[in-house]
Write an enzyme that holds these catalytic residues in place. Sequence first.
Site, PDB file in Angstrom:
ATOM      1  CG  ASP A 120      -8.562   1.416   4.103  1.00 52.28           C
ATOM      2  OD1 ASP A 120      -9.291   1.888   3.220  1.00 52.28           O
ATOM      3  OD2 ASP A 120      -7.916   2.126   4.897  1.00 52.28           O
ATOM      4  CG  ASP A 160      -8.790   4.526  -0.143  1.00 57.09           C
ATOM      5  OD1 ASP A 160      -9.355   5.555   0.273  1.00 57.09           O
ATOM      6  OD2 ASP A 160      -8.430   3.598   0.613  1.00 57.09           O
TER       7      ASP A 160
END
Length: 173
Positions: A124, A150
């Site tokens: 991420d 995401d």
Amino acid sequence: MPTLLDHTRALPVWVPLLIAAVLVAADQALKAWALANLTYGAAPIPFLPGLLDWQLTFNTGAAWSLFSGSAVPLAIARLMVGVGLLVYVMVRPQNRFLTVVLSMIAAGAIGNTIDGLRQGRVTDMLHAPPLSAITRALGAGDFPIFNIADSCVVVGTLLLLVASFVSGRERKV
């Protein structure tokens, strides 16, 4: 009058694969860039000042670190969801809106599957200070650092929810 969920305007059967492939490629390219150019644990680096920062982190679970340490089982579940959605929109063609939205969700699931199976964790790198301000105000701590995969899942799901409410209203009229 056609609605968002009207089944009269389907896209060619190869379009879901193309959408998913482009989004997965973008996700994997940004993750590779982040791994090569960002440092884990470093302070956020402004990208769009006040809106979006770069900050490298890893997640072995799902959003907000739910199911931490379950990267491989989550990857298998994500793979089943992603492939299942793509097969669904290819076998049962949907309208353009649903094809795009379900392909986005599938791409997100597959993008994070690749990380989970290859690295045992998801990379991420996108930090959104305004979202963290909201979640902190609600007592939920900082908003999770996220990635393109995401975003595909969340935006696709939100669009699906909005469309279902809009479609429900149109049918009542």
